[in-house]
Design a protein around this motif. Sequence first.
Motif, short mmCIF file in Angstrom:
data_model
loop_
_atom_site.label_atom_id
_atom_site.label_comp_id
_atom_site.label_asym_id
_atom_site.label_seq_id
_atom_site.Cartn_x
_atom_site.Cartn_y
_atom_site.Cartn_z
N ALA A 36 -17.95 -34.24 15.67
CA ALA A 36 -18.27 -32.82 15.90
C ALA A 36 -16.99 -32.00 16.05
O ALA A 36 -16.87 -30.91 15.47
CB ALA A 36 -19.14 -32.67 17.14
N ILE A 39 -15.16 -31.71 12.63
CA ILE A 39 -15.84 -30.72 11.80
C ILE A 39 -15.51 -29.31 12.28
O ILE A 39 -15.18 -28.42 11.49
CB ILE A 39 -17.35 -30.98 11.82
CG1 ILE A 39 -17.66 -32.27 11.06
CG2 ILE A 39 -18.14 -29.79 11.26
CD1 ILE A 39 -19.03 -32.84 11.34
N LEU A 40 -15.59 -29.11 13.59
CA LEU A 40 -15.30 -27.80 14.18
C LEU A 40 -13.88 -27.36 13.85
O LEU A 40 -13.66 -26.21 13.42
CB LEU A 40 -15.50 -27.89 15.70
CG LEU A 40 -15.43 -26.60 16.49
CD1 LEU A 40 -16.68 -25.78 16.26
CD2 LEU A 40 -15.28 -26.93 17.96
N VAL A 58 -21.77 -26.61 16.07
CA VAL A 58 -22.15 -27.91 15.52
C VAL A 58 -23.25 -28.46 16.42
O VAL A 58 -23.09 -28.51 17.64
CB VAL A 58 -20.96 -28.89 15.46
CG1 VAL A 58 -21.42 -30.27 14.98
CG2 VAL A 58 -19.85 -28.34 14.57
N ALA A 86 -27.03 -23.26 12.65
CA ALA A 86 -26.89 -24.71 12.75
C ALA A 86 -28.24 -25.36 13.05
O ALA A 86 -28.63 -26.33 12.40
CB ALA A 86 -25.86 -25.08 13.81
N ILE A 128 -25.16 -31.70 8.12
CA ILE A 128 -23.96 -32.53 8.06
C ILE A 128 -24.41 -33.96 7.77
O ILE A 128 -25.27 -34.49 8.48
CB ILE A 128 -23.18 -32.49 9.39
CG1 ILE A 128 -22.69 -31.07 9.67
CG2 ILE A 128 -22.02 -33.48 9.35
CD1 ILE A 128 -22.14 -30.90 11.08
N ILE A 139 -24.03 -27.65 10.92
CA ILE A 139 -23.02 -26.68 11.30
C ILE A 139 -23.54 -25.28 10.99
O ILE A 139 -24.24 -25.08 9.99
CB ILE A 139 -21.67 -26.94 10.58
CG1 ILE A 139 -20.59 -25.96 11.06
CG2 ILE A 139 -21.84 -26.92 9.07
CD1 ILE A 139 -19.18 -26.29 10.56
#
Length: 162
Positions: A36, A39-40, A58, A86, A128, A139
């Motif tokens: 997470a 990705i962020l 996320v 999201a 995702i 996301i």
Amino acid sequence: MNLFKQIKVCVIGLALIPMSTTTYAQITNDISHEEAFEILLAAKKNAEDSNVLVNIAVVDAGANLKAFIRMDDSFLGSIDVAIKKAKTARYFDIDTGELGELTQPGGIIYNIELSNGGLITFPGGLPIKNKDGKIIGAIGVSGGTIEQDRAIATAGAKSIVD
């Protein structure tokens, strides 16, 4: 049998239960906190490189908020939109922009955005997937144009499979 012996037998029996029962860990296709954050941060870097101020959310496989960032000076109103993008992407396992095409007047799911406490049906939310192609979360990005939001979300979502 007296009370002491009954208690002793009960305690011994309870102690043996874990020895006779095989337990298994719950196996889920869920996003880890490390994924997470990765990705962020990938999405945030893309936003910074594009000179766009956004909010990025996320969520995990259960659509629960896992990670969030509000970039300095990004729109306050975009906080809720990013989270809902999201969640919407995870609820239906679809790009929110694609879902939006189905929700137009005359569309097969017109007005679905009124369900689930409010959905967002314009671009910026993506499921995702992990390296095995399993959906593990979603996301949502809000604050730029819909094209910018989608591009930033895509950069984030792809970061754990590239």
